[in-house]
Design a protein around this motif. Structure first.
Motif, PDB file in Angstrom:
ATOM      1  N   LEU A 113       0.821  -1.209   0.000  1.00  0.00           N
ATOM      2  CA  LEU A 113       0.000   0.000   0.000  1.00  0.00           C
ATOM      3  C   LEU A 113       0.858   1.263   0.000  1.00  0.00           C
ATOM      4  N   ALA A 114       2.077   1.166   0.554  1.00  0.00           N
ATOM      5  CA  ALA A 114       2.953   2.334   0.624  1.00  0.00           C
ATOM      6  C   ALA A 114       3.436   2.769  -0.758  1.00  0.00           C
ATOM      7  N   VAL A 115       3.442   1.847  -1.704  1.00  0.00           N
ATOM      8  CA  VAL A 115       3.918   2.193  -3.058  1.00  0.00           C
ATOM      9  C   VAL A 115       2.949   3.144  -3.756  1.00  0.00           C
ATOM     10  N   PRO A 116       1.655   2.812  -3.893  1.00  0.00           N
ATOM     11  CA  PRO A 116       0.753   3.757  -4.574  1.00  0.00           C
ATOM     12  C   PRO A 116       0.351   4.962  -3.736  1.00  0.00           C
ATOM     13  N   PHE A 117       0.231   4.786  -2.403  1.00  0.00           N
ATOM     14  CA  PHE A 117      -0.318   5.862  -1.576  1.00  0.00           C
ATOM     15  C   PHE A 117       0.742   6.790  -0.988  1.00  0.00           C
ATOM     16  N   LEU A 118       1.957   6.289  -0.792  1.00  0.00           N
ATOM     17  CA  LEU A 118       3.022   7.120  -0.221  1.00  0.00           C
ATOM     18  C   LEU A 118       4.152   7.394  -1.203  1.00  0.00           C
ATOM     19  N   GLY A 119       4.081   6.768  -2.373  1.00  0.00           N
ATOM     20  CA  GLY A 119       5.108   6.992  -3.380  1.00  0.00           C
ATOM     21  C   GLY A 119       6.448   6.358  -3.052  1.00  0.00           C
ATOM     22  N   GLU A 120       6.465   5.334  -2.175  1.00  0.00           N
ATOM     23  CA  GLU A 120       7.712   4.666  -1.836  1.00  0.00           C
ATOM     24  C   GLU A 120       8.044   3.603  -2.882  1.00  0.00           C
ATOM     25  N   ARG A 121       9.347   3.236  -2.933  1.00  0.00           N
ATOM     26  CA  ARG A 121       9.809   2.313  -3.969  1.00  0.00           C
ATOM     27  C   ARG A 121       9.974   0.904  -3.419  1.00  0.00           C
ATOM     28  N   LEU A 122       9.696  -0.094  -4.247  1.00  0.00           N
ATOM     29  CA  LEU A 122       9.952  -1.492  -3.918  1.00  0.00           C
ATOM     30  C   LEU A 122      11.243  -1.924  -4.602  1.00  0.00           C
ATOM     31  N   THR A 123      12.347  -1.973  -3.848  1.00  0.00           N
ATOM     32  CA  THR A 123      13.628  -2.449  -4.373  1.00  0.00           C
ATOM     33  C   THR A 123      13.683  -3.966  -4.230  1.00  0.00           C
ATOM     34  N   PRO A 124      14.665  -4.631  -4.879  1.00  0.00           N
ATOM     35  CA  PRO A 124      14.777  -6.091  -4.727  1.00  0.00           C
ATOM     36  C   PRO A 124      14.881  -6.533  -3.265  1.00  0.00           C
ATOM     37  N   SER A 125      15.645  -5.793  -2.439  1.00  0.00           N
ATOM     38  CA  SER A 125      15.795  -6.206  -1.037  1.00  0.00           C
ATOM     39  C   SER A 125      14.499  -5.977  -0.256  1.00  0.00           C
ATOM     40  N   ARG A 126      13.745  -4.949  -0.616  1.00  0.00           N
ATOM     41  CA  ARG A 126      12.471  -4.697   0.065  1.00  0.00           C
ATOM     42  C   ARG A 126      11.449  -5.769  -0.299  1.00  0.00           C
ATOM     43  N   ILE A 127      11.463  -6.203  -1.552  1.00  0.00           N
ATOM     44  CA  ILE A 127      10.601  -7.314  -1.956  1.00  0.00           C
ATOM     45  C   ILE A 127      11.064  -8.589  -1.255  1.00  0.00           C
ATOM     46  N   GLY A 128      12.393  -8.753  -1.180  1.00  0.00           N
ATOM     47  CA  GLY A 128      12.960  -9.954  -0.561  1.00  0.00           C
ATOM     48  C   GLY A 128      12.572 -10.105   0.897  1.00  0.00           C
ATOM     49  N   VAL A 129      12.576  -9.001   1.646  1.00  0.00           N
ATOM     50  CA  VAL A 129      12.252  -9.112   3.067  1.00  0.00           C
ATOM     51  C   VAL A 129      10.788  -9.506   3.262  1.00  0.00           C
ATOM     52  N   ILE A 130       9.922  -9.085   2.350  1.00  0.00           N
ATOM     53  CA  ILE A 130       8.515  -9.488   2.431  1.00  0.00           C
ATOM     54  C   ILE A 130       8.376 -10.982   2.123  1.00  0.00           C
ATOM     55  N   VAL A 131       9.083 -11.441   1.077  1.00  0.00           N
ATOM     56  CA  VAL A 131       9.019 -12.857   0.688  1.00  0.00           C
ATOM     57  C   VAL A 131       9.565 -13.744   1.802  1.00  0.00           C
ATOM     58  N   PHE A 132      10.735 -13.379   2.347  1.00  0.00           N
ATOM     59  CA  PHE A 132      11.313 -14.154   3.442  1.00  0.00           C
ATOM     60  C   PHE A 132      10.412 -14.125   4.671  1.00  0.00           C
ATOM     61  N   GLY A 133       9.779 -12.977   4.925  1.00  0.00           N
ATOM     62  CA  GLY A 133       8.878 -12.874   6.063  1.00  0.00           C
ATOM     63  C   GLY A 133       7.681 -13.792   5.927  1.00  0.00           C
ATOM     64  N   PHE A 134       7.069 -13.771   4.736  1.00  0.00           N
ATOM     65  CA  PHE A 134       5.938 -14.656   4.485  1.00  0.00           C
ATOM     66  C   PHE A 134       6.350 -16.122   4.614  1.00  0.00           C
ATOM     67  N   ALA A 135       7.525 -16.451   4.042  1.00  0.00           N
ATOM     68  CA  ALA A 135       8.007 -17.829   4.110  1.00  0.00           C
ATOM     69  C   ALA A 135       8.208 -18.260   5.563  1.00  0.00           C
ATOM     70  N   GLY A 136       8.765 -17.351   6.365  1.00  0.00           N
ATOM     71  CA  GLY A 136       8.968 -17.659   7.774  1.00  0.00           C
ATOM     72  C   GLY A 136       7.663 -17.889   8.507  1.00  0.00           C
ATOM     73  N   VAL A 137       6.664 -17.066   8.197  1.00  0.00           N
ATOM     74  CA  VAL A 137       5.343 -17.230   8.819  1.00  0.00           C
ATOM     75  C   VAL A 137       4.738 -18.580   8.449  1.00  0.00           C
ATOM     76  N   LEU A 138       4.842 -18.944   7.178  1.00  0.00           N
ATOM     77  CA  LEU A 138       4.277 -20.223   6.727  1.00  0.00           C
ATOM     78  C   LEU A 138       4.972 -21.401   7.399  1.00  0.00           C
ATOM     79  N   VAL A 139       6.287 -21.302   7.587  1.00  0.00           N
ATOM     80  CA  VAL A 139       7.021 -22.368   8.256  1.00  0.00           C
ATOM     81  C   VAL A 139       6.553 -22.512   9.705  1.00  0.00           C
ATOM     82  N   ILE A 140       6.345 -21.368  10.376  1.00  0.00           N
ATOM     83  CA  ILE A 140       5.924 -21.398  11.779  1.00  0.00           C
ATOM     84  C   ILE A 140       4.490 -21.907  11.924  1.00  0.00           C
ATOM     85  N   VAL A 141       3.596 -21.401  11.079  1.00  0.00           N
ATOM     86  CA  VAL A 141       2.170 -21.741  11.213  1.00  0.00           C
ATOM     87  C   VAL A 141       1.835 -23.091  10.598  1.00  0.00           C
TER      88      VAL A 141
END
Length: 299
Positions: A113-141
Motif C-alpha cells: 500500500l505504501a507504493v501507490p499511496f506514499l510513493g515509496e519504492r519497492l527495491t529487490p531487497s524490500r521485496i525480498g524481506v517481504i518474501v522471506f517474512g511470508f516464508a517464515g510465517v508459513l514455516v511457523i504456522v
C-alpha cells in the motif's frame, strides 16, 4: 537510507517489539475478568491519563495536538479500533505465536500500500524481506485444513486493517508528532470502548489486576509511540518488515509464561525472517551510488 538513519529506526522498533509483546501478555491476563471492550477502554483511559500528566509537565507537547488532521486521525483510529478488537479477540482464542504469525501478513500489506499511496519504492531487497517474512510465517504456522481454526480468519482480516493503519500513520508523521498521534488515538478510542463496556466492570477488578492494568496502559502507549517514531525516521517499506521479529519473540513469551508449545519450526521460520531483514537493512544502509550521466541514483 544511510547507517545513521537506520539506527534510530532499529532502536524504535526494538521498543515497539517488546511493548507489543508486553501488551499481549496484559490482555491475556485481564481477559478472564474483563471483556475485550473493557480491556481496550482501560488501556485508553490509563494511556490518556499518562499523556495528560506528561503534557502538564511539558505543555509544548499538548500544544502540538491540533485539529488540522482531525479527519485523518478519526479514520485511522476507527479502522485501528476494529482491527485491535479482532487482534485482542484472537489472543483469547489462539496460541500467542499463532496470532502474531497470522498478523504478520501486515508488513506485506503495508509495503504494497505504501507504493501507490506514499510513493515509496519497492527495491529487490524490500521485496525480498517481504518474501522471506511470508516464508517464515508459513514455516511457523504450517497452515492446513486439519489444523484450521475459524478465529484465524478474524486475525487475517485484522492484518489487512493494520496494514491500512500503518500507511495512514506514516502519512500522519509528515505533519504530526508521535505524541499527537498517540494522544488522538487514546482520545478517539476511549469512547468507542466505553460504548461496549459494562459500567460496573471496575467492581470485578481485584488487587492482582493492578499490575496488568498499569502494564496495559504503559505498553499500549509505548508500543504505538515507538512505532510512530520509527515511521517518522524511515520509509514504511523499511519499518514494517522489522515487525516480523515479533513472531519468534512472542513465541518465547508464550512458552515461558503459558507453557505453549515451542518447536523447531518456530526457530526455522524466525531464521528466514531474520535473513530477509538483515539483507534489507544491509541494502538500505549502503550509501547511494553517485549518478552517472543519463543514469539514476539509488535512493
Amino acid at each position: 537510507m544511510t547507517p545513521v538513519k537506520i539506527v534510530p529506526v532499529i532502536l524504535w522498533m526494538i521498543g515497539s517489539l517488546f511493548s507489543f509483546s508486553a501488551l499481549a501478555v496484559t490482555i491475556r491476563e485481564l481477559a478472564g475478568t474483563l471483556s475485550i471492550f473493557e480491556v481496550l477502554s482501560i488501556r485508553s483511559a490509563v494511556g490518556l491519563l499518562i499523556l495528560l500528566s506528561i503534557g502538564a509537565c511539558r505543555p509544548a507537547l499538548l500544544r502540538g495536538v491540533t485539529r488540522k488532521q482531525a479527519g485523518m486521525h478519526l479514520l485511522r483510529n476507527g479502522i485501528h479500533y476494529a482491527a485491535q478488537y479482532g487482534w485482542a479477540t484472537g489472543l483469547t482464542l489462539l496460541p500467542l505465536a499463532m496470532v502474531f504469525s497470522l498478523e504478520f501478513t501486515t508488513p506485506a500489506w503495508t509495503a504494497l500500500l505504501a507504493v501507490p499511496f506514499l510513493g515509496e519504492r519497492l527495491t529487490p531487497s524490500r521485496i525480498g524481506v517481504i518474501v522471506f517474512g511470508f516464508a517464515g510465517v508459513l514455516v511457523i504456522v504450517r497452515p492446513g485444513l486439519e489444523g484450521f481454526q475459524p478465529a484465524a480468519l478474524l486475525v487475517l482480516l485484522t492484518a489487512v486493517g493494520l496494514g491500512v493503519v500503518s500507511v495512514l500513520t506514516k502519512q500522519l508523521t509528515k505533519t504530526e508528532s508521535p505524541f499527537a498521534i498517540v494522544f488522538w488515538m487514546m482520545l478517539v478510542q476511549l469512547p468507542l470502548g466505553l460504548l461496549g463496556s459494562d459500567p460496573t466492570a471496575v467492581t470485578r477488578l481485584g488487587g492482582s489486576d493492578i499490575l496488568p492494568i498499569l502494564g496495559l496502559g504503559v505498553a499500549g502507549l509505548s508500543s504505538h509511540y515507538c512505532l510512530s517514531s520509527a515511521f517518522r525516521c524511515g520509509d514504511a517499506v523499511v519499518v514494517a518488515p522489522l515487525d516480523f521479529l515479533r513472531i519468534p519473540l512472542i513465541a518465547l513469551v508464550g512458552w515461558g509464561f503459558y507453557h505453549e508449545a515451542l518447536d523447531i519450526y518456530v526457530f526455522a521460520g524466525a531464521g528466514l525472517i531474520i535473513v530477509g531483514i538483515l539483507w534489507n537493512l544491509g541494502d538500505e544502509a549502503r550509501p547511494p551510488r553517485p549518478s552517472r550521466p543519463g543514469g539514476t541514483t539509488r535512493l
